[in-house]
Design an enzyme around this catalytic site. Structure first.
Site, short mmCIF file in Angstrom:
data_model
loop_
_atom_site.label_atom_id
_atom_site.label_comp_id
_atom_site.label_asym_id
_atom_site.label_seq_id
_atom_site.Cartn_x
_atom_site.Cartn_y
_atom_site.Cartn_z
N ARG A 197 0.82 -1.22 0.00
CA ARG A 197 0.00 0.00 0.00
C ARG A 197 0.86 1.28 0.00
NH1 ARG A 197 -4.20 -0.86 4.69
NH2 ARG A 197 -2.34 -1.83 5.61
N ASN A 204 -6.79 -2.60 1.51
CA ASN A 204 -6.77 -4.05 1.68
C ASN A 204 -8.19 -4.57 1.80
OD1 ASN A 204 -4.03 -4.47 1.61
ND2 ASN A 204 -3.77 -4.69 3.83
#
Length: 790
Positions: free
Chosen positions: A36, A54
């Site tokens: 990320r 996520n």
């Protein structure tokens, strides 16, 4: 070459480019690996708005901006990125623009049809190592240092998505400094779920063994490691709570310490793995080329089998007991690295350490502090514990380099539960594997999800470990099997479990022949369809005719197979006793070749006269015997005939000694014959070879030359049968499988000979050739049969 910022400026400044918005669903190992923050930085580079999140199905990215920038982002995304990332698929969908100006990292979303790939445990990275050895760093000497690029993953995950509250780190509240790192997208520890420091993280504890155990209160981590190093250098045994379970350590150069560990652990001769401080120390123990160094220093940090260096005096003989290869690994955690630094400080030299599983022989490794103090109390003198719980026990992986590429022999830490793409449909099945070196395999959305190495299913403790791991992986990957797959052997505990499990749930139980599963595993790994020629050589596999197979040549697809040829069967006298006493198998081969043991043969197996005569009678009258075509038992028999080993202390010992003794020079093969039978499989008659080996023994030919000629004969047998089968079937792809192909001399010889004849050769690399790979093959066969409506 343009810098990243200049590329971004050029893309983002193109006048008149139309804005677009796109949604990406990225699948693969993309959670818990720094993906990320990488996406965030990439979006900033290309001046894109949107978010990354996520989810239980993968990582969702929505990006908005000018079309050239979007295209550049999508092209760069799977190519660059953190070292542990692996992108296996990326779905794209165009969306209406929203006019956003910021790119943000959203909180995880656990809703939906949950299926995400869980990252494996990874060894400590170079940046973290630098910190623990930097006296000015706040993590100096801290044994649990990690970041998004390294540290525990699978061993601490309880559920997905991979966030701290769903790991065993949830009990450790981060201090302000750690929290700041965790929340900063530009920091190496952004959302590193095990992030911790000496202020807020797990801590070491020292306990002296004995009854009662003596806990040493108030010691700092450096003091604990110094005490552990001192104990090791004094010849004591240390139990050490590692990443995926306990390990037992001692000085590998101290013969008395190694003998003591063997006696206490009840592991009489099986080689121990050795841990060394660095690659230079590994080179001092074994022949180590660039590929082997790369494997040793990889994020997986497996035990790597190295050819022992001639004259290397760093290991006690009791470590390997004559086996010419040594299992060597490097430190995988900060604790290991700090221990070696302390040993170096006290001894002033590198000291190799035996580092073996923390268990009694054949039981699962211990993971709980109190349980370890009880179960290992009679083995360890000192315990080094810590308070970070281990959720899933994971043993060390084992690999070696063959023909320049890694070949896994035991798939565990660093590799499990990394999935393998099967692409054989979305059916969900459970494949239960075999009896030895057990793993199981679940399937989900086309993926094969193999468990870590579980061990031999020969006791209730290991069977409980099997069931415990199955429950966890079903929950973790949200798998609900519709069918269960098992080996045909009626006595395997995995077979009993599968049939009971299927009956309790009212589902289909699918039996898959052992050697078919070996070839199917190789096919699945290499994504082969259609039919192949399969050479499945191993020790024991239950045949469709109720006998023990093991030297098989198959014409095989995934759905089914034909047994095209096999080694001529001989009799096993006493079943499993013959496996432990290879002289019995050698006697069977001699009686098959001569009718009787030649009087002038210089072969004395060391058995008592009464035992010898009893086995002769058993073979002659077929009392308590079973026919076998096993190639593994043939290797054992030849090891006995050459005088190398008449009894074994562990599986494969005789064959390993035979391979290790084989002369490197080229020697002619022995003779063999082929028996063609109309409507039946061709038999490979090795009686001519046995007679010639007996002749070499009479002439006092060395075991090294006999072993070399034997291996050459096995290569010739495989080549000749494959040539005949190609002539009759037109197939030119050969898959090798079964534990015999862990023999590098055999594997290299077969590859060379078959490729010279124009064959395409495949062998297991990402999953073990031994029974540790059976479950993948079983799963592939089951999926193919389900897809075919069978």
């Amino acid at each position: 070459m343009q810098s990243k910022s200049s590329i971004g400026d050029q893309v983002g400044d193109q006048p008149g480019a139309a804005s677009s918005r796109r949604r990406l669903l990225v699948r693969g190992v993309v959670q818990g690996v720094g993906f990320r923050p990488y996406v965030h930085q990439l979006a900033q580079r290309y001046r894109l708005a949107g978010f990354v999140q996520n989810t239980a199905t993968g990582v969702v990215i929505e990006i908005e901006g000018e079309q050239p920038a979007l295209a550049a982002f999508v092209a760069a995304l799977p190519v660059e990125g953190p070292p542990l990332m692996r992108v296996d698929g990326m779905e794209q969908e165009d969306l209406p623009t929203l006019g956003g100006v910021e790119f943000v990292i959203r909180e995880s979303d656990a809703s939906g049809d949950a299926f995400a790939l869980v990252p494996t445990d990874a060894c400590v990275c170079a940046a973290c190592l630098a910190e623990i050895h930097d006296q000015g760093n706040r993590r100096f000497g801290y044994a649990f240092t990690n970041c998004t690029h390294c540290g525990p993953r699978y061993s601490i995950i309880e559920d997905v998505p991979y966030d701290r509250p769903l790991t065993t780190m949830r009990g450790f509240a981060m201090c302000a400094s750690c929290q700041s790192e965790y929340e900063d997208p530009s920091d190496r520890r952004f959302h590193a779920q095990p992030n911790a420091c000496p202020v807020c993280g797990p801590r070491l504890e020292l306990v002296h063994g004995g009854n009662p155990q003596q806990r040493c209160e108030g010691l700092s981590s450096p003091e604990i490691l110094a005490e552990a190093a001192r104990a090791l250098l004094e010849g004591k045994i240390v139990a050490w709570k590692g990443l995926g379970g306990f390990q037992l350590a001692c000085d590998a150069g101290n013969a008395a310490a190694v003998r003591l560990l063997r006696e206490r652990k009840h592991r009489l001769e099986k080689p121990f793995a050795v841990m060394v401080a660095n690659a230079a120390a590994a080179r001092s123990l074994g022949e180590c080329d660039e590929a082997e160094v790369t494997l040793l220093t990889s994020p997986q940090r497996p035990i790597v089998l190295l050819e022992r260096r001639e004259g290397a005096g760093h290991l006690a003989d009791e470590v390997c007991f004559g086996i010419p290869v040594a299992g060597v690994m490097l430190p995988s955690t900060p604790m290991h690295d700090l221990l070696f630094a302390e040993v170096m400080r006290q001894r002033g030299a590198d000291v190799p350490l035996v580092m073996t599983s923390g268990n009694l022989s054949e039981e699962p490794i211990a993971i709980d502090n109190d349980a370890a103090l009880r179960s290992l109390a009679e083995i360890a003198d000192v315990f080094v514990l810590h308070d970070r719980p281990i959720h899933t026990r994971v043993d060390d992986s084992v690999a070696r380099i063959v023909e320049g590429s890694p070949m896994l022999l035991r798939r565990a830490r660093g590799y499990a539960p990394e999935p393998l793409w099967l692409g054989l449909g979305d059916a969900e099945v459970l494949a239960c594997g075999g009896e030895q070196k057990n793993t199981f395999c679940l399937t989900r959305k086309g993926w094969g999800l193999m468990s870590q190495h579980l061990g031999d299913l020969e006791n209730l403790e290991t069977m409980a470990f099997f069931e415990e791991t199955l429950e966890r992986m079903q929950r973790l990957f949200h798998v609900s099997p519709r069918a269960v797959v098992h080996d045909l052997h009626p006595g395997y505990m995995s077979t009993h479990f599968a049939k009971r499990w299927a009956c309790e749930r009212g589902m289909q139980a699918i039996g898959v022949q052992h050697h078919h599963a070996h070839i199917a595993a190789c096919m699945a790994e290499h994504r082969l369809t259609g039919e192949v020629l399969g050479v499945a050589w191993d020790g024991t596999g239950y045949g469709e005719d109720g006998t023990i197979w093991g030297g098989e040549f198959l014409v095989s697809g995934l759905v089914g197979f034909q047994r095209a040829a096999h080694l001529r069967p001989v009799l096993l006298a006493g079943g499993d006793t013959a496996v432990r006493e290879p002289w019995r198998i050698a006697l069977a081969y001699l009686q098959d070749a001569f009718g009787e043991v030649p009087e002038d043969l210089a072969w004395r197996p060391g058995a008592s006269s009464s035992a010898f005569e009893t086995v002769k009678t058993m073979l002659q009258r077929r009392i308590n015997t079973i026919p076998t075509s096993s190639a593994g038992r043939l290797f054992d028999a030849v090891a006995s005939l050459t005088g190398l080993r008449h009894t074994v202390a562990f599986e494969g010992q005789a064959a390993m000694l035979l391979e290790g003794s084989s002369a490197s020079a080229i020697h002619p093969a022995y003779s063999f014959a082929l028996e063609e039978c109309a409507g039946a499989a061709t038999q490979v008659d090795l009686r001519p070879m046995i007679r010639e080996i007996a002749g070499d023994r009479r002439l006092n030919v060395t075991p090294a030359i006999i072993a070399a000629r034997f291996h050459a004969t096995m290569v010739d047998v495989i080549t000749e049968i494959c040539l005949r089968l190609r002539s009759s079937t037109g197939l030119d792809r050969v898959c090798l499988g079964g534990g015999c192909f862990q023999n590098v001399t055999l594997l290299r010889g077969c590859r060379s000979a078959l490729e010279q004849q124009g064959f395409h050769i495949y062998w297991p690399q990402r999953v073990p050739a031994n029974d540790g790979g059976l479950a993948l093959g079983q799963a592939a066969v089951a999926l193919a049969r389900i897809a075919a409506g069978l």
